[in-house]
Design an enzyme around this catalytic site. Sequence first.
Site, PDB file in Angstrom:
ATOM      1  N   ASP A 386       0.801  -1.221   0.000  1.00  0.00           N
ATOM      2  CA  ASP A 386       0.000   0.000   0.000  1.00  0.00           C
ATOM      3  C   ASP A 386       0.834   1.270   0.000  1.00  0.00           C
ATOM      4  O   ASP A 386       0.332   2.335  -0.341  1.00  0.00           O
ATOM      5  CB  ASP A 386      -0.956  -0.017   1.200  1.00  0.00           C
ATOM      6  CG  ASP A 386      -2.065  -1.036   0.998  1.00  0.00           C
ATOM      7  OD1 ASP A 386      -2.476  -1.220  -0.163  1.00  0.00           O
ATOM      8  OD2 ASP A 386      -2.504  -1.647   1.984  1.00  0.00           O
ATOM      9  N   TYR A 471     -10.378  -1.524   2.515  1.00  0.00           N
ATOM     10  CA  TYR A 471     -10.100  -1.645   3.933  1.00  0.00           C
ATOM     11  C   TYR A 471      -9.512  -0.376   4.512  1.00  0.00           C
ATOM     12  O   TYR A 471      -8.930   0.441   3.818  1.00  0.00           O
ATOM     13  CB  TYR A 471      -9.256  -2.867   4.285  1.00  0.00           C
ATOM     14  CG  TYR A 471      -8.025  -3.099   3.463  1.00  0.00           C
ATOM     15  CD1 TYR A 471      -8.038  -4.051   2.453  1.00  0.00           C
ATOM     16  CD2 TYR A 471      -6.849  -2.414   3.716  1.00  0.00           C
ATOM     17  CE1 TYR A 471      -6.904  -4.296   1.707  1.00  0.00           C
ATOM     18  CE2 TYR A 471      -5.712  -2.665   2.967  1.00  0.00           C
ATOM     19  CZ  TYR A 471      -5.741  -3.595   1.964  1.00  0.00           C
ATOM     20  OH  TYR A 471      -4.630  -3.836   1.232  1.00  0.00           O
ATOM     21  N   HIS A 520      -6.348 -14.025   3.366  1.00  0.00           N
ATOM     22  CA  HIS A 520      -5.272 -13.054   3.200  1.00  0.00           C
ATOM     23  C   HIS A 520      -4.559 -12.766   4.514  1.00  0.00           C
ATOM     24  O   HIS A 520      -5.039 -13.140   5.574  1.00  0.00           O
ATOM     25  CB  HIS A 520      -5.811 -11.739   2.610  1.00  0.00           C
ATOM     26  CG  HIS A 520      -6.777 -11.025   3.493  1.00  0.00           C
ATOM     27  ND1 HIS A 520      -8.084 -11.432   3.648  1.00  0.00           N
ATOM     28  CD2 HIS A 520      -6.638  -9.953   4.288  1.00  0.00           C
ATOM     29  CE1 HIS A 520      -8.704 -10.636   4.478  1.00  0.00           C
ATOM     30  NE2 HIS A 520      -7.842  -9.724   4.906  1.00  0.00           N
ATOM     31  N   LEU A 530      15.639   4.077  17.663  1.00  0.00           N
ATOM     32  CA  LEU A 530      15.771   4.430  19.077  1.00  0.00           C
ATOM     33  C   LEU A 530      17.147   5.041  19.318  1.00  0.00           C
ATOM     34  O   LEU A 530      18.138   4.556  18.789  1.00  0.00           O
ATOM     35  CB  LEU A 530      15.631   3.172  19.950  1.00  0.00           C
ATOM     36  CG  LEU A 530      14.255   2.502  20.037  1.00  0.00           C
ATOM     37  CD1 LEU A 530      14.365   1.189  20.774  1.00  0.00           C
ATOM     38  CD2 LEU A 530      13.272   3.427  20.736  1.00  0.00           C
ATOM     39  N   GLU A 572      24.736  -7.141  13.464  1.00  0.00           N
ATOM     40  CA  GLU A 572      23.335  -7.050  13.036  1.00  0.00           C
ATOM     41  C   GLU A 572      22.781  -8.434  12.724  1.00  0.00           C
ATOM     42  O   GLU A 572      21.618  -8.723  12.973  1.00  0.00           O
ATOM     43  CB  GLU A 572      23.214  -6.149  11.805  1.00  0.00           C
ATOM     44  CG  GLU A 572      23.459  -4.706  12.136  1.00  0.00           C
ATOM     45  CD  GLU A 572      22.924  -3.750  11.082  1.00  0.00           C
ATOM     46  OE1 GLU A 572      22.399  -4.228  10.054  1.00  0.00           O
ATOM     47  OE2 GLU A 572      23.041  -2.535  11.303  1.00  0.00           O
TER      48      GLU A 572
HETATM   49 CU    CU Z   1      -8.136  -8.038   5.948  1.00  0.00          CU
END
Ligand code: CU
Length: 634
Positions: A386, A471, A520, A530, A572
């Site tokens: 998104d 959504y 899904h 931080l 890391e």
């Molecule tokens: Cu959903």
Amino acid sequence: MNQKTTLVLLALAVITIFALVCVLLAGRGGDGGEPGQAPHCPSVSPSAQPWTHPGQSQLFADLSREELTAVTSFLTQQLGPGLVDAAQARPSDNCIFSVELHLPPKAAALAHLDRGSPPPAREALAIIFFGGQPQPNVSELVVGPLPRPSYLRDVTVERYGGPLPYHRRPVLLREYLDIDRLIFDRELPQAAGLLHHCCFYQRQGQNLVTMTTAPRGLQSGDRATWFGLYYNISGAGFFLHPVGLELLVDHKALDPARWTIQKVFFQGRYYESLAQLEDQFEAGLVNVVLVPDNGTGGSWSLKPQGPPGPLPPLQFYPQGPRFGVQGSRVTSSLWTFSFGLGAFSGPRIFDIRFQGERLAYEISLQEALAVYGGNSPSALRSRYTDGGFGLGHFSSTLTRGVDCPYGATYVDWHLLLESHTPKTIHDAICIFEQNQGLPLRRHHSNFYSHYFGGLAETVLVVRSVSTMLNYDYVWDMVFHPNGAIEVQLHATGYISSAFLFGAARRYGNRVGEHTLGTVHTHSAHFKVDLDVGGLENWVWAEDMTYAPMAVPWSPEHQVQRLQVTRKLLETEEQASFPLGGTRPRYVYLASNHSNKWGHPRGYGVQVLSFAGEPLPQNSSLERAFSWGRTWWPG
Ligand SMILES: [Cu+2]
Ligand SMILES: *[C@@H]1O[C@H](CO)[C@@H](O)[C@H](O)[C@H]1NC(C)=O
Ligand SMILES: *[C@@H]1O[C@H](CO)[C@@H](O)[C@H](O)[C@H]1NC(C)=O
Ligand SMILES: *[C@@H]1O[C@H](CO)[C@@H](O)[C@H](O)[C@H]1NC(C)=O
Ligand SMILES: *[C@@H]1O[C@H](CO)[C@@H](O)[C@H](O)[C@H]1NC(C)=O
Ligand SMILES: *[C@@H]1O[C@H](CO)[C@@H](O)[C@H](O)[C@H]1NC(C)=O
């Protein structure tokens, strides 16, 4: 659980999660009750105050309407007469896609905030589609200094290592409209008989709408999207009313006249074209399911299904809000921070201080991912990142008393997307303080002596909501009075659905006569920078282990003794934990400063829920969200 275990658990919790808080509270001479009730707490009105004196906290403020306008005017001037307003632009035009704040470099921001250096130049980041040239590309330009820009710098190659291919650009609203024209004017009439039979279709009728999906193809270079057709139910979610027709539109060509339908899916079978589907229908070879159009009145309506009943409980500030909002800066008796919305990346906060001391430079959403499955082409291939659509761009106005408490402070957000004129999303962000209805701590003693002590938990919340088609993601950044910061995602809105046929139940649950709610996952990716007790931080892992020992006072017996393990994670690699693997119970980021008992001051990181592995690692798309493999540091 015996008492010893409880104590060690408690001690561990204190050390790992709230070590910093303990140090800070100790500095205040013990936990002296609810700090927010201190008499010096200013009483301010609940509306946000405009930023009056330009200074440090404007560094992270999103662009104002004036600044957005200044950037588009400057770009229009610089990029010449070929520039077309994106609302009208065709693929072969040049246009400004978007403009947003270009975040200042951290080092320069800190030099200003902490050492009084002049503030870094305020800059904008503009995304330009250069479609009107022999080798079209997408370019990212930094424009500054605001409010009166005088330079632009192309940062595309520095950011992406080369030109950004034009086919990767997001789809403009104008492009969707042109695709709709192709579908409704040129294509659907070719299957008018079938569509009339199954789906009440009439030429020039308006009873169907299209819904886009992503990704747009199977390999790099593709720009071909499956569009699903749904009943056009206005005023209630059309998302639950697929008619079983899906079209694969190839819209890569720069000339919309050359776009084509590559494949047709109808109620479980694939066809080469709508004309072929119609032929087979006329020959009686298509098993057509008639899909009723039930309009707006069903269970999918958002209208109340019954009388409203008595009002629900409300929260209010008996003595006025205990925090202030000035520009993008929030100040309460415990917390100060700046907030904003990345146009693509969504909500973010900066320079987060607890009792005056910085805990974090930045906590920001970076991406939200939804991966679907199904037996229709759009469901089985849907993977939505998104961020590409814009978690900020698709923020919605917050409704008082529903999306946030009535008494919240509401702040507008300005954007420039696919237009030469800025838009404003009114009340896009809300800030409020809330009583959690739970004690932060309490103890009631009836053992030896009788006493009670308790503290109501109140939290400060910054909220925005991104509506990504069907959504709605409710994003919260929550600030607790004990120094903890929490990010939360609540998902709501409508589900995505597909036409129900065949082995549909393998891919979800049936939610309607002809509707499958498709399986899904949702995953969100946050950046957490931080800076506990300075910029240099170390990662510590703490856990518990059992070690056998002979009971000291009775050596013929053995006891499994629980003990603490502490480990500094030096690389890391060591500090990143693959999903599904084992990981220490407690992980925290610590400075090399110690509290008065010699424990490093640190901040625990807890991840409370996982959607699981977003995609198998050998999927060709997996690298696009490799952040989903590990949970820390990513
Ligand atoms: Cu959903
Ligand atoms: C993309 O196009 C612009 C405008 O013509 C040009 O200035 C820029 O150099 C191109 N970018 C690359 C990486 O070729
Ligand atoms: C959907 O219906 C509304 C009115 O109910 C109409 O305004 C709109 O144009 C329709 N959409 C399409 C794509 O036909
Ligand atoms: C939808 O409409 C059909 C035909 O009019 C009817 O049989 C069916 O019960 C309706 N379904 C709902 C959920 O209203
Ligand atoms: C903490 O680490 C920094 C950088 O490695 C070092 O300069 C500083 O002296 C250390 N402080 C303490 C208290 O050890
Ligand atoms: C991906 O891995 C799975 C098992 O981990 C295997 O079944 C599948 O064949 C692999 N696919 C590809 C394309 O390598």
